[in-house]
Enzyme design. Structure first.
Site, mmCIF file in Angstrom:
data_model
loop_
_atom_site.group_PDB
_atom_site.id
_atom_site.type_symbol
_atom_site.label_atom_id
_atom_site.label_comp_id
_atom_site.label_asym_id
_atom_site.label_seq_id
_atom_site.Cartn_x
_atom_site.Cartn_y
_atom_site.Cartn_z
ATOM 1 N N ASN A 1 9.090 -2.791 6.080
ATOM 2 C CA ASN A 1 9.371 -1.398 6.411
ATOM 3 C C ASN A 1 10.830 -1.323 6.848
ATOM 4 O OD1 ASN A 1 9.562 1.168 7.389
ATOM 5 N ND2 ASN A 1 8.072 0.910 9.051
ATOM 6 N N TRP A 2 11.652 -0.800 5.941
ATOM 7 C CA TRP A 2 13.093 -0.758 6.235
ATOM 8 C C TRP A 2 13.463 0.373 7.189
ATOM 9 C CZ3 TRP A 2 15.854 -1.846 0.845
ATOM 10 C CH2 TRP A 2 15.668 -3.202 0.519
ATOM 11 N N LYS A 3 12.508 1.264 7.474
ATOM 12 C CA LYS A 3 12.772 2.381 8.397
ATOM 13 C C LYS A 3 14.025 3.149 7.951
ATOM 14 C CE LYS A 3 10.206 -0.067 11.887
ATOM 15 N NZ LYS A 3 9.949 -0.330 13.308
ATOM 16 N N HIS B 1 2.673 5.797 10.935
ATOM 17 C CA HIS B 1 3.510 4.874 11.715
ATOM 18 C C HIS B 1 3.779 5.470 13.103
ATOM 19 C CE1 HIS B 1 6.771 2.340 13.058
ATOM 20 N NE2 HIS B 1 6.364 1.476 12.147
ATOM 21 N N GLU C 1 6.298 5.533 14.908
ATOM 22 C CA GLU C 1 7.565 6.271 15.075
ATOM 23 C C GLU C 1 7.431 7.697 14.560
ATOM 24 O OE1 GLU C 1 9.962 3.271 13.190
ATOM 25 O OE2 GLU C 1 9.695 1.990 14.949
ATOM 26 N N GLU D 1 -0.287 -2.242 14.790
ATOM 27 C CA GLU D 1 1.060 -2.345 15.344
ATOM 28 C C GLU D 1 1.052 -1.841 16.792
ATOM 29 O OE1 GLU D 1 4.176 -2.420 11.923
ATOM 30 O OE2 GLU D 1 3.985 -0.392 12.664
ATOM 31 N N GLY E 1 10.017 -3.464 17.633
ATOM 32 C CA GLY E 1 11.455 -3.438 17.875
ATOM 33 C C GLY E 1 11.861 -3.941 19.244
ATOM 34 N N SER F 1 7.688 -6.898 15.922
ATOM 35 C CA SER F 1 8.589 -8.022 16.207
ATOM 36 C C SER F 1 8.191 -9.300 15.471
ATOM 37 C CB SER F 1 8.686 -8.271 17.715
ATOM 38 O OG SER F 1 9.249 -7.134 18.370
ATOM 39 N N GLY G 1 9.417 -5.014 10.344
ATOM 40 C CA GLY G 1 10.488 -4.037 10.488
ATOM 41 C C GLY G 1 11.850 -4.701 10.456
ATOM 42 N N GLY G 2 12.441 -4.915 11.617
ATOM 43 C CA GLY G 2 13.817 -5.413 11.707
ATOM 44 C C GLY G 2 14.091 -6.659 10.862
HETATM 45 P P1 13P Z 1 9.769 -4.504 14.092
HETATM 46 O O1 13P Z 1 9.360 -5.653 13.189
HETATM 47 O O2 13P Z 1 11.217 -4.180 14.012
HETATM 48 O O3 13P Z 1 9.265 -4.708 15.479
HETATM 49 O O4 13P Z 1 9.011 -3.214 13.508
HETATM 50 C C1 13P Z 1 7.675 -3.291 13.249
HETATM 51 C C2 13P Z 1 7.260 -2.067 12.543
HETATM 52 O O5 13P Z 1 7.238 -0.985 13.113
HETATM 53 C C3 13P Z 1 6.907 -2.167 11.127
HETATM 54 O O6 13P Z 1 6.360 -0.989 10.652
#
Ligand code: 13P
Length: 266
Positions: free
Chosen positions: A9-11, A93, A95, A169, A175, A215, A236-237
């Site tokens: 997930n590149w957000k 998600h 967010e 999640e 994050g 994470s 994510g990151g």
């Molecule tokens: P991180 O891996 O950056 O914690 O993000 C997880 C996430 O929200 C994937 O959708």
């Protein structure tokens, strides 16, 4: 046997100018036939990433879809618009729940749109830190409520047919660099499958892939994949870093091959 899935997930990162190159690099460095790989870039990068990934075996996913099929929703993206651009879609998600006030009912409607459009949904659910601080049972109750709200209104067969995947999640792990314990993620995955059984899924609950997200890195993915209830990760990151993705998918391939070897044939 459930597949092993690593979804990126590149957000709100990358642009159409650089996303193709990153996708190509990640695809080349994660070439493992036993692992299902998915990259979810921002909407405006879907076309570029799709072209870059053609023939690589890596699928493309969107990060969201609108809950209505069409209409006066300025700036939003419908499921029909994603045809030819994505085969997967993330819904719910945390967010988006946080920044766009998405309720479980909204998320459920999004699931419906994904099913209609033939998009494979990754439904995200997870508790807040305050819930986890009240103990594992409180966290499970919150996640169970999200599950019932989103999945409950749908026919299990339709969601199974759509290839539903659930990503657990925990919000406090996203994050933050503070990942959940593998054993806690596994307990939640077991609770989620139990919830699905209550919703009438019966044995189909055992076939549903459940990913962990929060994470995840190449250094900690092994802790999650060592749990038989966990079938991969939503990253994510670390998914923006080819070295990390190479390590994560290589570790996932070990698990995929080991689980295959354990599965009786016939
Ligand atoms: P991180 O891996 O950056 O914690 O993000 C997880 C996430 O929200 C994937 O959708």
């Amino acid at each position: 046997m459930r597949p092993i899935i690593i979804a990126a997930n590149w957000k709100m990162n990358t642009t159409p100018a650089d996303a193709g190159e990153l996708a190509r690099t990640i695809a080349a460095r994660t070439h493992e036939a036993s692992v299902e790989r998915v990259i979810c870039p921002p909407f405006v990068c879907l076309a570029t990433v799709g072209e870059a990934l053609a023939g690589t075996g890596v699928a493309v996913g969107a990060q969201d879809v609108h809950h209505e099929a069409a209409g006066a929703y300025t700036g939003d993206i419908s499921a029909a618009m994603l045809a030819g651009l994505a085969t997967w879609v993330i819904v719910g998600h945390s967010e988006r729940r946080r920044d766009h006030a998405e309720t479980d009912a909204r998320v459920s409607a999004k699931l419906g749109r994904a099913i209609e459009a033939g998009l494979r949904p990754i439904l995200c659910i997870g508790e807040q830190l305050a819930d986890r601080d009240r103990g594992a049972d409180a966290a499970i109750a919150v996640v169970d409520g999200q599950l019932r709200g989103a999945v409950g209104p749908h026919d299990p067969a339709a969601l199974v047919g759509a290839g539903l995947v659930i990503a657990y999640e925990p919000v406090w792990a996203i994050g933050t660099g503070r990942n959940a314990r593998g054993s806690d993620a596994a307990a939640m995955a077991d609770a989620i499958r139990g919830g699905l059984r209550d919703l009438g899924w019966d044995v189909a609950a055992d076939g549903l892939p459940i990913l962990y997200g929060g994470s995840v890195t190449a250094a900690n993915i092994g802790e999650f994949l060592a749990e038989p209830s966990i079938d991969g990760a939503l990253v994510g990151g670390a998914s923006l870093k080819p070295d990390e993705m190479a390590g994560i998918v290589a570790r996932a391939a070990l698990t995929a091959n080991a689980r295959r070897a354990e599965t009786p044939v016939g």
